[in-house]
Enzyme design. Structure first.
Site, PDB file in Angstrom:
ATOM      1  N   LYS A  12       9.054 -13.552  31.229  1.00  0.00           N
ATOM      2  CA  LYS A  12       8.261 -14.124  30.125  1.00  0.00           C
ATOM      3  C   LYS A  12       9.161 -14.517  28.950  1.00  0.00           C
ATOM      4  O   LYS A  12       9.010 -15.605  28.382  1.00  0.00           O
ATOM      5  CB  LYS A  12       7.217 -13.077  29.697  1.00  0.00           C
ATOM      6  N   ARG A  17      11.577 -18.902  25.879  1.00  0.00           N
ATOM      7  CA  ARG A  17      12.762 -19.478  25.221  1.00  0.00           C
ATOM      8  C   ARG A  17      13.064 -20.874  25.744  1.00  0.00           C
ATOM      9  O   ARG A  17      13.460 -21.764  24.980  1.00  0.00           O
ATOM     10  CB  ARG A  17      13.969 -18.552  25.409  1.00  0.00           C
ATOM     11  N   GLY A  82       4.020 -12.627  19.923  1.00  0.00           N
ATOM     12  CA  GLY A  82       4.964 -12.407  18.829  1.00  0.00           C
ATOM     13  C   GLY A  82       6.220 -13.242  19.018  1.00  0.00           C
ATOM     14  O   GLY A  82       6.787 -13.782  18.061  1.00  0.00           O
ATOM     15  N   ARG A 110       0.600  -7.992  12.971  1.00  0.00           N
ATOM     16  CA  ARG A 110       2.008  -7.617  13.221  1.00  0.00           C
ATOM     17  C   ARG A 110       2.914  -8.176  12.113  1.00  0.00           C
ATOM     18  O   ARG A 110       2.682  -9.272  11.618  1.00  0.00           O
ATOM     19  CB  ARG A 110       2.422  -8.108  14.610  1.00  0.00           C
ATOM     20  N   SER A 153      15.968  -6.356  16.671  1.00  0.00           N
ATOM     21  CA  SER A 153      14.859  -7.105  17.247  1.00  0.00           C
ATOM     22  C   SER A 153      15.334  -8.482  17.691  1.00  0.00           C
ATOM     23  O   SER A 153      15.883  -9.250  16.896  1.00  0.00           O
ATOM     24  CB  SER A 153      13.741  -7.256  16.205  1.00  0.00           C
ATOM     25  N   GLN A 155      13.456 -10.866  18.480  1.00  0.00           N
ATOM     26  CA  GLN A 155      12.607 -11.908  17.894  1.00  0.00           C
ATOM     27  C   GLN A 155      13.132 -12.296  16.517  1.00  0.00           C
ATOM     28  O   GLN A 155      13.172 -13.473  16.164  1.00  0.00           O
ATOM     29  CB  GLN A 155      11.156 -11.424  17.831  1.00  0.00           C
ATOM     30  N   ASP A 300      10.240  -2.403  25.895  1.00  0.00           N
ATOM     31  CA  ASP A 300       8.922  -2.667  26.485  1.00  0.00           C
ATOM     32  C   ASP A 300       8.571  -1.683  27.603  1.00  0.00           C
ATOM     33  O   ASP A 300       7.435  -1.649  28.072  1.00  0.00           O
ATOM     34  CB  ASP A 300       8.861  -4.109  27.006  1.00  0.00           C
ATOM     35  N   LYS A 327       3.994  -3.227  18.094  1.00  0.00           N
ATOM     36  CA  LYS A 327       3.827  -4.147  19.229  1.00  0.00           C
ATOM     37  C   LYS A 327       2.368  -4.623  19.304  1.00  0.00           C
ATOM     38  O   LYS A 327       1.629  -4.501  18.343  1.00  0.00           O
ATOM     39  CB  LYS A 327       4.277  -3.460  20.514  1.00  0.00           C
ATOM     40  N   ARG A 374       0.801  -4.124  28.303  1.00  0.00           N
ATOM     41  CA  ARG A 374       1.710  -3.111  28.868  1.00  0.00           C
ATOM     42  C   ARG A 374       1.040  -1.731  28.933  1.00  0.00           C
ATOM     43  O   ARG A 374       1.289  -0.950  29.844  1.00  0.00           O
ATOM     44  CB  ARG A 374       3.019  -3.056  28.083  1.00  0.00           C
TER      45      ARG A 374
HETATM   46  C1  S3P Z   1      10.854  -9.998  22.956  1.00  0.00           C
HETATM   47  C2  S3P Z   1      11.502  -9.059  22.220  1.00  0.00           C
HETATM   48  C3  S3P Z   1      11.002  -7.690  22.009  1.00  0.00           C
HETATM   49  C4  S3P Z   1       9.919  -7.332  23.014  1.00  0.00           C
HETATM   50  C5  S3P Z   1       8.941  -8.419  23.219  1.00  0.00           C
HETATM   51  C6  S3P Z   1       9.605  -9.711  23.663  1.00  0.00           C
HETATM   52  C7  S3P Z   1      11.448 -11.331  23.057  1.00  0.00           C
HETATM   53  O1  S3P Z   1      10.489  -7.600  20.691  1.00  0.00           O
HETATM   54  O2  S3P Z   1       9.258  -6.153  22.628  1.00  0.00           O
HETATM   55  O3  S3P Z   1       8.005  -8.030  24.215  1.00  0.00           O
HETATM   56  O4  S3P Z   1      11.016 -12.145  23.893  1.00  0.00           O
HETATM   57  O5  S3P Z   1      12.363 -11.624  22.279  1.00  0.00           O
HETATM   58  P1  S3P Z   1      11.473  -7.254  19.469  1.00  0.00           P
HETATM   59  O6  S3P Z   1      12.670  -8.075  19.682  1.00  0.00           O
HETATM   60  O7  S3P Z   1      10.771  -7.606  18.200  1.00  0.00           O
HETATM   61  O8  S3P Z   1      11.728  -5.780  19.596  1.00  0.00           O
END
Ligand code: S3P
Length: 414
Positions: A12, A17, A82, A110, A153, A155, A300, A327, A374
């Site tokens: 995913k 990305r 997110g 969030r 993180s 993200q 995760d 999350k 999850r």
């Molecule tokens: C993800 C990064 C993680 C993860 C999320 C997917 C991503 O979050 O928990 O399910 O695709 O970059 P964080 O990077 O905020 O911890």
């Protein structure tokens, strides 16, 4: 017991990305083995709204064309994702048009301040609801900054890097512990001027070129089967096409310390992403303490430790994982409360949990997924350990990441 071989569907994070980075490179792309989960379809909707042409050649093979981004005609709906909201913020902050990102009830709760803060330092203009979605970006020219993120993180890192690749001067990003690095790998493959040294990354304004990708299987989806194979007596399964990027497989190193019987049978690489097949056998696990650097690389998978710990010998302790509370649900409180209903004695702590081993799952009750995919799948595996059947409220949320979950479980249930 579980016996047989399954193939894990597409990752995913990498599928999202591939879509998101297509917005920053003009030309044509192909994504093979695209993840057909709801989060990825939400991201697909967002990039289409920005003028990316998309065509499904087959169920999981998409052709995309970017002829230059267009100001969106609609509000961009990230739904539950997110990754979509935070990464697209990095893209949209640097465009020459305005845009609005919204999410569902869970995503709207969030924290977005973690991406708004660095983007504003880079010159972005963003209006939010006190650090939460909706987010409105007024497109601006961005400039590079040196940013030390308070959280590890991917993200946050990705939002800063996607702004950084559009910004004047150099952007330098670092984080306490290294989070998943799919964005860095993909940016490099697409020709970005990016340099990585441990958990510090430097990126300069770059013209990106399209790069076709075939996405490896999702380690986080495989994790449910790994856990099930380890705790359901007499199980012996082979899980094929599992993404094995070391920034994702903290779960495997922790399991090794718990004496899990897991073998990597085959190891390859695809677009810079390692993958392979795993053989998992039922194991006599030992309880351990999980903390520190490994946490972001297993983030995760952490709710599964509550189950593994309840089955292991001795005590299992999770520490340093307060990020889990941010999350799709508060995953510490959700997993602790729900498996308590199944008869497990487990103590919630501010940053994790403590669970004694060799307990039995009684079941015979309804539990709640907290509308978190999850948690739903983790409870399904817990249900397989229960003496009496359980029902799981709002189980259909598994479609957020893993619509094929039940089919695959059925394939290997004997
Ligand atoms: C993800 C990064 C993680 C993860 C999320 C997917 C991503 O979050 O928990 O399910 O695709 O970059 P964080 O990077 O905020 O911890």
């Amino acid at each position: 017991m579980l016996k047989g071989t399954i193939t894990i569907p597409s990752d995913k994070s990498i599928s999202q990305r591939a879509l998101i980075l297509s917005t920053l490179a003009q030309g044509s792309f192909e994504i093979k083995n695209f993840c057909l989960s709801q989060d990825c379809l939400s991201t697909l909707g967002v990039v289409k709204n920005l003028g990316i042409d998309t065509e499904f050649v087959s169920e999981t093979h998409i052709k995309l064309k970017n002829n230059g981004l267009l100001a969106p005609q609609n509000i961009l709906n990230c739904n539950n994702s997110g990754t979509c909201m935070r990464m697209m913020s990095g893209v949209l902050a640097g465009q020459n048009f305005n845009s609005i990102l919204i999410g569902d009830e869970s995503l709207s709760k969030r924290p977005m301040k973690r991406i708004i803060d660095p983007l504003i330092l880079m010159g972005a203009k963003c209006k939010s609801n006190n650090g939460y979605a909706p987010l409105k970006f007024y497109g601006q020219n961005l400039y590079g900054i040196k940013y030390l993120s308070p959280v590890s993180s991917a993200q946050v890192k990705s939002a800063v890097l996607l702004a950084g690749v559009q910004a004047e001067d150099v952007t330098v990003f670092s984080e306490p512990f290294k989070s998943r690095n799919h964005t860095e790998i993909m940016l490099k493959n697409m020709g970005a001027d990016i340099y990585v040294n441990k958990n510090e990354i430097k990126i300069k304004k770059s013209v990106l070129s399209p790069k076709n990708i075939s996405v490896v299987g999702d380690f986080s989806s495989a994790a449910f089967f790994i856990a099930a194979g380890l705790v359901i007596p007499n199980s012996e399964i082979i899980i094929k096409n599992v993404g094995l990027n070391p920034t994702r497989t903290g779960f495997l190193s922790i399991l090794k310390n718990m004496n899990a019987n897991i073998e990597i049978l085959d190891y390859n690489e695809n677009n810079g992403e390692p993958y392979g097949d795993l053989k998992v056998n039922y194991s006599n696990l030992t309880g351990i303490t999980i903390e520190g650097e490994v946490i972001p690389n297993a983030i995760d998978e952490l709710p599964l430790f509550a189950l593994l710990g309840a089955c292991a010998n001795g005590k299992t302790v999770l520490k340093d994982a307060s990020e889990l509370r941010k999350k799709e649900s508060d995953r510490i409180s959700a997993i602790v409360n729900e498996i308590q209903k199944l008869g497990i004695v487990i103590e919630e702590t501010p940053d994790g949990f403590i669970v004694e081993g060799k307990q039995s799952f009684t079941g015979g009750i309804e539990v709640s997924s907290h509308k978190d995919h999850r948690i739903a799948m983790c409870l399904y595996i817990a249900g397989l350990l229960c003496k009496e059947p359980i029902s799981i409220k709002d189980f259909d949320c598994i479609n957020i990441s893993f619509p094929e979950f039940i089919n695959l479980i059925e394939q290997i249930s004997v």
